[in-house]
Design an enzyme around this catalytic site. Structure first.
Site, mmCIF file in Angstrom:
data_model
loop_
_atom_site.group_PDB
_atom_site.id
_atom_site.type_symbol
_atom_site.label_atom_id
_atom_site.label_comp_id
_atom_site.label_asym_id
_atom_site.label_seq_id
_atom_site.Cartn_x
_atom_site.Cartn_y
_atom_site.Cartn_z
ATOM 1 N N PRO A 2 0.832 -1.214 0.000
ATOM 2 C CG PRO A 2 -0.160 -1.144 2.113
ATOM 3 C CD PRO A 2 0.669 -2.003 1.218
ATOM 4 C CD GLU A 3 3.514 3.426 -3.876
ATOM 5 O OE1 GLU A 3 3.917 4.561 -3.576
ATOM 6 O OE2 GLU A 3 3.907 2.820 -4.874
ATOM 7 C CE LYS A 59 5.065 4.563 1.021
ATOM 8 N NZ LYS A 59 5.770 3.512 0.281
ATOM 9 C CG HIS A 131 -1.354 -15.357 7.994
ATOM 10 N ND1 HIS A 131 -0.237 -16.080 8.360
ATOM 11 C CD2 HIS A 131 -1.851 -15.963 6.884
ATOM 12 C CE1 HIS A 131 -0.059 -17.064 7.497
ATOM 13 N NE2 HIS A 131 -1.030 -17.026 6.599
ATOM 14 N NE ARG A 150 5.737 -11.649 1.470
ATOM 15 C CZ ARG A 150 6.423 -11.189 0.449
ATOM 16 N NH1 ARG A 150 5.821 -10.620 -0.554
ATOM 17 N NH2 ARG A 150 7.740 -11.268 0.433
ATOM 18 N NE ARG A 185 18.387 16.310 -0.565
ATOM 19 C CZ ARG A 185 18.847 15.619 0.459
ATOM 20 N NH1 ARG A 185 19.412 14.455 0.273
ATOM 21 N NH2 ARG A 185 18.762 16.100 1.679
ATOM 22 N NE ARG A 294 11.626 0.405 -5.350
ATOM 23 C CZ ARG A 294 10.754 1.006 -4.542
ATOM 24 N NH1 ARG A 294 11.179 1.765 -3.554
ATOM 25 N NH2 ARG A 294 9.462 0.850 -4.716
#
Ligand SMILES: [Zn+2]
Length: 304
Positions: A2-3, A59, A131, A150, A185, A294
């Site tokens: 989930p974002e 999050k 779970h 998980r 940066r 990524r």
């Protein structure tokens, strides 16, 4: 995984369902991984607490808790070593001025869903899913359950104000703060967007989609991007996240679930996951490169 938009949707769904409810008792499973605070601290903090609010920070799903009145007694009677820990941030009746005013111990329960975690509000007779790592029995008669096959999810508690997710909220960021994040940066802008110490909760999909809308290549060094381009990027980040939240908000049902990867939310991806497919704007095949481990997707013509 989930974002931010999913977490926001879940937090809003939970806020609607459990705000004002009181935790009667807590059951925690035997698995250690989901517990970032000790089981005794989590149980002692949650039991008898009223859920004053539920919101998202980065999050994380944060439950603001209140315990009216007898703070000392609650802590002392709680199981485990909780009572011996320093509790400097708890308001004592004396500090609050005593008298008839009720006093509140404030705390927070913080849930990170990890990869497969979900929070479900259900009736007690609902079969307990495999779970399940935590069950909060609520005064309303319902139960709030944390399920995570998980076990990358995390449960913790913090005393008032202690919990502070690093970085700034992308949806609340103004241009000045946003510009400061990237000044000097030399890292690729994509890495900077994913850096949770700078911005909270922008994940891989939303970073790629925002960079496409802003016309910036993911490998561009952050420090080389102009003020105007960064302004465009901030607007794109907000737009993408808001669209995703709006879509997610309409798909939430009777229970709050975070592991429904399909159907939970469908922002149409313009670049993410579309390697070799034609760009929706110019038909150039979308490229995929790996930046800091990524996948990053972009159009070599639309993004500079
Ligand atoms: Zn293009």
């Amino acid at each position: 995984m989930p974002e931010l938009p999913e977490v926001e949707t879940i937090a809003r769904g939970l806020a609607k369902r459990v705000t004002g409810d009181v935790v009667e008792s807590v059951w925690l499973g035997q698995k250690k991984e989901p517990l970032k605070s000790s089981a005794s601290a989590i149980a002692a903090t949650l039991e008898h607490s009223r859920i004053a609010a539920v919101h998202r920070m980065g999050k994380h799903i944060v439950f603001d808790l209140e315990r009216p009145g007898d703070v000392g007694r609650t802590l002392l009677s709680a199981k485990g070593r909780r009572a011996n820990r320093p509790k400097a941030s708890l308001t004592t009746p004396a500090e609050a001025g005593g008298g008839a005013r009720p006093t509140y111990a404030q705390a927070q329960w913080i849930v990170h869903l990890g990869m497969t975690g979900s929070l479900r509000v259900c009736e007690p007779q609902t079969e307990v899913a495999k779970h399940t790592h935590a069950i909060l029995r609520l005064t309303s008669g319902r139960e709030l359950r944390f399920v995570d096959p998980r076990r990358f999810g995390r449960l913790s508690v913090a005393q008032a104000g202690d919990f502070d997710a690093a970085g700034i909220e992308p949806l609340e960021a103004d241009l000045d703060r946003f510009l400061k994040l990237f000044r000097g940066r030399k890292t690729p802008i994509k890495s900077a967007l994913l850096n949770q110490k700078l911005l909270r909760g922008v994940g891989n999909i939303y970073a790629d989609e925002s960079l496409f809308r802003a016309g910036l290549r993911p490998r561009r060094r952050a420090s080389t991007i102009t003020r105007d381009q960064l302004a465009k990027l901030l607007a794109a980040v907000k737009e993408v996240l808001k669209e995703a939240i709006a879509l997610g908000g309409s798909s939430i049902s009777d229970y709050v679930d975070a592991d429904g990867e399909e159907g939970f939310f469908q922002l149409q991806h313009r670049v993410y996951g579309r390697e070799s497919e034609p760009c929706l704007v110019c038909k150039t095949p979308i490229r995929r490169v790996v930046i800091a481990g990524r996948s990053s997707h972009y159009c070599s013509k639309c993004q500079k």
